[in-house]
Design a protein around this motif. Structure first.
Motif, PDB file in Angstrom:
ATOM      1  N   SER A   1      74.928  -6.604  27.919  1.00  0.00           N
ATOM      2  CA  SER A   1      75.608  -7.546  27.040  1.00  0.00           C
ATOM      3  C   SER A   1      75.416  -8.947  27.579  1.00  0.00           C
ATOM      4  O   SER A   1      74.862  -9.148  28.661  1.00  0.00           O
ATOM      5  CB  SER A   1      77.108  -7.221  26.963  1.00  0.00           C
ATOM      6  N   TRP A   2      75.895  -9.946  26.818  1.00  0.00           N
ATOM      7  CA  TRP A   2      75.839 -11.320  27.310  1.00  0.00           C
ATOM      8  C   TRP A   2      76.649 -11.476  28.589  1.00  0.00           C
ATOM      9  O   TRP A   2      76.402 -12.376  29.374  1.00  0.00           O
ATOM     10  CB  TRP A   2      76.386 -12.287  26.257  1.00  0.00           C
ATOM     11  N   ARG A   3      77.618 -10.564  28.816  1.00  0.00           N
ATOM     12  CA  ARG A   3      78.418 -10.632  30.036  1.00  0.00           C
ATOM     13  C   ARG A   3      77.637 -10.145  31.249  1.00  0.00           C
ATOM     14  O   ARG A   3      78.086 -10.273  32.372  1.00  0.00           O
ATOM     15  CB  ARG A   3      79.700  -9.802  29.877  1.00  0.00           C
ATOM     16  N   GLY A   4      76.463  -9.554  31.023  1.00  0.00           N
ATOM     17  CA  GLY A   4      75.570  -9.257  32.139  1.00  0.00           C
ATOM     18  C   GLY A   4      75.568  -7.832  32.608  1.00  0.00           C
ATOM     19  O   GLY A   4      74.874  -7.497  33.557  1.00  0.00           O
ATOM     20  N   ALA A   5      76.319  -6.942  31.996  1.00  0.00           N
ATOM     21  CA  ALA A   5      76.367  -5.559  32.465  1.00  0.00           C
ATOM     22  C   ALA A   5      76.528  -4.626  31.276  1.00  0.00           C
ATOM     23  O   ALA A   5      77.113  -4.975  30.261  1.00  0.00           O
ATOM     24  CB  ALA A   5      77.517  -5.359  33.445  1.00  0.00           C
ATOM     25  N   ALA A   6      75.999  -3.440  31.409  1.00  0.00           N
ATOM     26  CA  ALA A   6      76.184  -2.422  30.382  1.00  0.00           C
ATOM     27  C   ALA A   6      77.554  -1.786  30.530  1.00  0.00           C
ATOM     28  O   ALA A   6      78.158  -1.797  31.604  1.00  0.00           O
ATOM     29  CB  ALA A   6      75.087  -1.359  30.499  1.00  0.00           C
TER      30      ALA A   6
ATOM     31  N   GLY B   1      77.787 -16.500  33.463  1.00  0.00           N
ATOM     32  CA  GLY B   1      78.461 -15.246  33.779  1.00  0.00           C
ATOM     33  C   GLY B   1      77.818 -14.494  34.921  1.00  0.00           C
ATOM     34  O   GLY B   1      77.242 -15.101  35.844  1.00  0.00           O
ATOM     35  N   PRO B   2      77.859 -13.152  34.885  1.00  0.00           N
ATOM     36  CA  PRO B   2      77.297 -12.353  35.974  1.00  0.00           C
ATOM     37  C   PRO B   2      75.800 -12.559  36.195  1.00  0.00           C
ATOM     38  O   PRO B   2      75.301 -12.347  37.295  1.00  0.00           O
ATOM     39  CB  PRO B   2      77.589 -10.910  35.536  1.00  0.00           C
ATOM     40  N   GLN B   3      75.075 -12.971  35.153  1.00  0.00           N
ATOM     41  CA  GLN B   3      73.644 -13.209  35.352  1.00  0.00           C
ATOM     42  C   GLN B   3      73.418 -14.432  36.238  1.00  0.00           C
ATOM     43  O   GLN B   3      72.520 -14.449  37.081  1.00  0.00           O
ATOM     44  CB  GLN B   3      72.945 -13.368  34.004  1.00  0.00           C
TER      45      GLN B   3
ATOM     46  N   LEU C   1      70.846 -25.290  34.014  1.00  0.00           N
ATOM     47  CA  LEU C   1      71.723 -24.569  33.094  1.00  0.00           C
ATOM     48  C   LEU C   1      71.656 -25.240  31.728  1.00  0.00           C
ATOM     49  O   LEU C   1      71.959 -26.430  31.593  1.00  0.00           O
ATOM     50  CB  LEU C   1      73.162 -24.581  33.606  1.00  0.00           C
ATOM     51  N   VAL C   2      71.233 -24.483  30.720  1.00  0.00           N
ATOM     52  CA  VAL C   2      71.084 -25.051  29.377  1.00  0.00           C
ATOM     53  C   VAL C   2      71.979 -24.368  28.350  1.00  0.00           C
ATOM     54  O   VAL C   2      72.129 -24.869  27.228  1.00  0.00           O
ATOM     55  CB  VAL C   2      69.619 -24.973  28.907  1.00  0.00           C
ATOM     56  N   GLY C   3      72.558 -23.228  28.677  1.00  0.00           N
ATOM     57  CA  GLY C   3      73.424 -22.507  27.757  1.00  0.00           C
ATOM     58  C   GLY C   3      74.444 -21.696  28.514  1.00  0.00           C
ATOM     59  O   GLY C   3      74.349 -21.538  29.737  1.00  0.00           O
ATOM     60  N   ALA C   4      75.430 -21.187  27.786  1.00  0.00           N
ATOM     61  CA  ALA C   4      76.508 -20.415  28.401  1.00  0.00           C
ATOM     62  C   ALA C   4      76.910 -19.290  27.452  1.00  0.00           C
ATOM     63  O   ALA C   4      78.069 -19.151  27.072  1.00  0.00           O
ATOM     64  CB  ALA C   4      77.694 -21.319  28.716  1.00  0.00           C
ATOM     65  N   LEU C   5      75.928 -18.475  27.063  1.00  0.00           N
ATOM     66  CA  LEU C   5      76.149 -17.474  26.034  1.00  0.00           C
ATOM     67  C   LEU C   5      77.146 -16.404  26.436  1.00  0.00           C
ATOM     68  O   LEU C   5      77.741 -15.764  25.576  1.00  0.00           O
ATOM     69  CB  LEU C   5      74.814 -16.826  25.647  1.00  0.00           C
TER      70      LEU C   5
ATOM     71  N   ALA D   1      82.967 -20.623  29.654  1.00  0.00           N
ATOM     72  CA  ALA D   1      82.120 -19.544  30.175  1.00  0.00           C
ATOM     73  C   ALA D   1      82.291 -19.478  31.687  1.00  0.00           C
ATOM     74  O   ALA D   1      81.429 -19.930  32.446  1.00  0.00           O
ATOM     75  CB  ALA D   1      80.672 -19.765  29.801  1.00  0.00           C
ATOM     76  N   PRO D   2      83.406 -18.921  32.153  1.00  0.00           N
ATOM     77  CA  PRO D   2      83.629 -18.849  33.600  1.00  0.00           C
ATOM     78  C   PRO D   2      82.547 -18.026  34.287  1.00  0.00           C
ATOM     79  O   PRO D   2      82.112 -16.988  33.786  1.00  0.00           O
ATOM     80  CB  PRO D   2      85.002 -18.165  33.713  1.00  0.00           C
TER      81      PRO D   2
END
Length: 356
Positions: free
Chosen positions: A205-210, A239-241, A257-261, A274-275
């Motif tokens: 996911s955008w949060r970086g983990a399945a 995020g986690p990425q 850093l260009v985005g914070a999806l 986007a912490p």
């Protein structure tokens, strides 16, 4: 001379501030009188306009200090567009029929200050490709990250409008190895086969983990793809990425850093935060730089990028993957589909070039 084919035009407006991710029903298509240009303004009939992720934040109601204004109910959405001049003031250097780019998409007709219109070179190999957010990737990689020969470059969110160009640009600037991230195995394959990525790390996911994945699993996959670390990060996600990228950084790494999806496309919240957890000790001991990029800080970039893009397109050294959504009626749905990750590359809405 181009004449007005109708007395009205349609535009997409914000109906209600979304509760969570925007739904097509949060937007409305409104028919309005054809606008009258004032002195110094040009009437443009739009042919295509860009669907971009930053709209989620501008629609959310909580964003502050953004480079462009946030949207309130009743406001018309906006963004990069390509269209044909329908009317121009007397004495203008821009004549009816001229193809121009401008910032007022999401409507069939736009009244644009002449100073905000950029005439498209008739010899441009693919004017629609110019709507892609390549200037963001190019600017961040040349002005902040300053890609060097032999660099290992990581691009997060590599299958989107920025990321699908960033990896190719990094290679053209001299990168030795380019790694991407995406949430889709199918997109990962396309990034390697079509756009020249050396490796792609999947994230659920955008949060970086399945879902149900052990903490650190994404970081382990990144370490496998970049066993010697990374020199440059072009980050669309946060995020986690971003956390994992700090752990993978070599000494002297440059992060742009260009985005914070991870926050913008989160189901909860308004998309205005986007912490991310960053190991400050690692940043210090590795001598890293971490900087944010916005185009308003680099006003010269658009023209420079337009020249580089046209040259690279002519030589076949770059590809701009486009998802084309037909008709104004598909625009509200296209925004949500892009947020849900259903499209690859740059998403544009295409309008009829003749009257219905």
């Amino acid at each position: 001379m181009t004449t007005r084919p109708s007395r009205t035009g349609r535009e997409v407006r914000l109906a209600t501030v979304p509760s969570g991710l925007p739904e097509p029903t949060d937007l409305t298509i409104t028919e309005v009188p054809l606008p009258e240009p004032a002195p110094g303004e040009i009437l443009v009939r739009n042919h295509q306009f860009l669907v971009f992720g930053g709209l989620r934040t501008l629609l959310g109601g909580d964003a502050k200090d953004t480079p462009v204004p946030t949207l309130r109910p009743g406001d018309t959405l906006f963004g990069p567009a390509l269209g044909e001049v329908a009317e121009a003031p007397a004495g203008s250097a821009v004549r009816p029929g001229t193809l121009v780019s401008h910032p007022l998409g999401w409507r069939e007709y736009a009244v644009v200050p002449e100073a905000d219109c950029v005439v498209v070179d008739p010899a441009h190999p693919d004017p629609v490709a110019g709507l892609a957010s390549g200037s963001t990737a190019y600017g961040a990689l040349t002005r902040l990250a300053r890609v060097r020969e032999g660099d290992v470059v990581l691009v997060t969110g590599a299958a989107g409008g920025v990321g699908s160009l960033a990896g190719q640009i990094a290679r053209l600037l001299g990168a030795a190895r380019v790694i991407g991230t995406t949430g889709s195995p199918a997109k990962a394959g396309r990034l390697v086969e079509e756009l020249g990525y050396d490796a792609v790390v999947t994230a659920g996911s955008w949060r970086g983990a399945a879902a149900g994945e052990e903490p650190g699993a994404f970081g382990a996959r990144l370490a496998e793809a970049a066993p010697d670390g990374i020199d440059v990060l072009l980050d669309n996600v946060g995020g986690p990425q971003l956390t994992a990228a700090v752990a993978a950084a070599r000494r002297g790494a440059r992060f742009a850093l260009v985005g914070a999806l991870s926050g913008q496309f989160a189901a909860d919240g308004s998309g205005a935060a986007a912490p991310s957890e960053i190991d400050a000790f690692q940043v210090i001991v590795k001598g890293m730089t971490v900087r944010g990029y916005t185009g308003v800080d680099h006003p010269e970039m658009e023209a420079e990028w337009a020249g580089r893009l046209a040259g690279w397109l002519r030589s076949g050294r770059i590809r701009v993957p486009l998802t084309r959504v037909p008709g104004m009626d598909g625009a509200p749905r296209a925004l949500r589909e892009m947020i849900d990750g259903r499209h690859f590359g740059t998403v544009v809405v295409e309008l009829p070039k003749s009257s219905p």
